[in-house]
Design an enzyme around this catalytic site. Structure first.
Site, mmCIF file in Angstrom:
data_model
loop_
_atom_site.group_PDB
_atom_site.id
_atom_site.type_symbol
_atom_site.label_atom_id
_atom_site.label_comp_id
_atom_site.label_asym_id
_atom_site.label_seq_id
_atom_site.Cartn_x
_atom_site.Cartn_y
_atom_site.Cartn_z
ATOM 1 N N THR A 112 0.810 -1.214 0.000
ATOM 2 C CA THR A 112 0.000 0.000 0.000
ATOM 3 C C THR A 112 0.845 1.267 0.000
ATOM 4 O O THR A 112 1.873 1.346 0.692
ATOM 5 C CB THR A 112 -0.938 0.032 1.224
ATOM 6 O OG1 THR A 112 -1.600 1.302 1.291
ATOM 7 C CG2 THR A 112 -0.172 -0.189 2.522
ATOM 8 N N TYR A 136 -2.324 -0.748 9.944
ATOM 9 C CA TYR A 136 -2.454 -1.405 8.646
ATOM 10 C C TYR A 136 -1.196 -1.187 7.805
ATOM 11 O O TYR A 136 -0.585 -2.147 7.298
ATOM 12 C CB TYR A 136 -3.683 -0.887 7.900
ATOM 13 C CG TYR A 136 -3.673 -1.220 6.429
ATOM 14 C CD1 TYR A 136 -3.599 -2.546 5.999
ATOM 15 C CD2 TYR A 136 -3.724 -0.213 5.464
ATOM 16 C CE1 TYR A 136 -3.569 -2.851 4.637
ATOM 17 C CE2 TYR A 136 -3.706 -0.522 4.111
ATOM 18 C CZ TYR A 136 -3.620 -1.848 3.703
ATOM 19 O OH TYR A 136 -3.587 -2.147 2.365
#
Length: 297
Positions: A112, A136
């Site tokens: 990401t 995350y």
């Protein structure tokens, strides 16, 4: 190549299976607990990322792995961080162990762009420092470190906001705006709606996995690529695009602003030049038009 796609039943996973098949590869889908109908998958294998025996069976007989399985919700990671590290980091390590056991050295890993944190409006490139702002992103960065240490031939794709098609996640911005338009309801937004993000079409993101697989570095090397459209779109611009395609006004209800980067936009030049990857479908008007017809059709 015969390629195992973890997370094959997911939004992006299904698109990667289709893109691999269209490019002439054989895609084997890995899912956790059931056998869904995944179009274009040559076979379905069931395994949990934390089950080393099942994972070894899943990777046996393939040439490469596209690893997409994992947890992805930022706010959830803040309330349950250890679960995110367990699945995203430990699960990736368990997968790497299984790959090593059956000698599968090739990997394309879904990561990401959130790892960079607040870049203060600068274009997101691979040269920026890592500054993960939430569990995350931290769990994906830790997984990247494990991937790099496993000494295979690896491509890491740091993705921006994937959109397009029938996105099943109602918490993401574009589905929320589409839902508000469809129900003629107001849309709650944080702050004044000027926050800018980069949206990449799910088909373009899927094709980046094919490009990564077909341009792997030498054994023992890892290459990272930022994958995005290279275009910034504000919340208000997303709303305007939805209003244009739907013919309906979306009234905004403004909540207090929250701490978040004002602008996160990718510069995918490295992927364009080294992988030959091009985001062909990532114009925001085209994304919204397709999604509106997918939801209302």
């Amino acid at each position: 190549m015969r390629v195992l796609v973890t997370g094959a039943a997911g939004y992006l996973g299904r698109a990667v299976v289709s893109a691999l098949t269209e490019a002439g590869h054989e895609a084997v889908g890995m899912v956790r607990a059931q056998r869904p109908d995944i179009v274009h998958a040559s076979a379905i294998r069931i395994a949990d990322l934390l089950d080393p025996i099942a994972l070894r069976r899943a990777v046996d007989g393939v040439d490469a792995v596209c690893h997409l399985a994992g947890l992805t919700r930022v706010r959830e990671s803040m309330t349950d961080p250890l679960r995110y590290f367990g699945v995203n980091t430990v699960g990736t390590i368990t997968l790497l162990d299984a790959m090593a056991a059956v000698e599968v050295p090739r990997l394309v890993f879904a990561s990401t762009g959130a790892i960079y944190g607040d870049v203060s409006g600068r274009p997101i490139t691979e040269d920026l420092s890592d500054s993960p702002p939430h569990p995350y992103a931290s769990s994906k960065l830790a997984a990247e470190s494990a991937v790099e240490a496993h000494h295979g031939a690896t491509v890491v794709l740091r993705l921006t906001n994937v959109a397009g098609g029938r996105d099943p996640d109602p918490t993401r911005l574009i589905p929320r705006v589409l839902g508000a338009a469809a129900r003629n309801e107001p849309l709650e937004v944080n702050g004044d709606g000027t926050t800018v993000r980069d949206y990449v079409h799910v088909a373009d993101a899927a094709n980046a996995f094919v490009a990564g697989l077909e341009h792997l570095p030498p054994p023992g090397a890892t290459e990272r690529y930022v994958i995005g459209s290279g275009r910034g779109t504000s919340v208000r611009q997303v709303v305007a695009a939805v209003e244009n395609v739907s013919g309906r006004r979306v009234a905004l209800t403004h909540r207090p602003a929250v701490p978040e980067p004002s602008s996160l936009v990718a510069d995918p030049a490295k992927a364009l030049h080294q992988l030959g990857w091009v985001p062909k479908h990532s114009d925001i008007a085209a994304i919204v038009d397709q999604m509106w017809h997918a939801y209302s059709g």
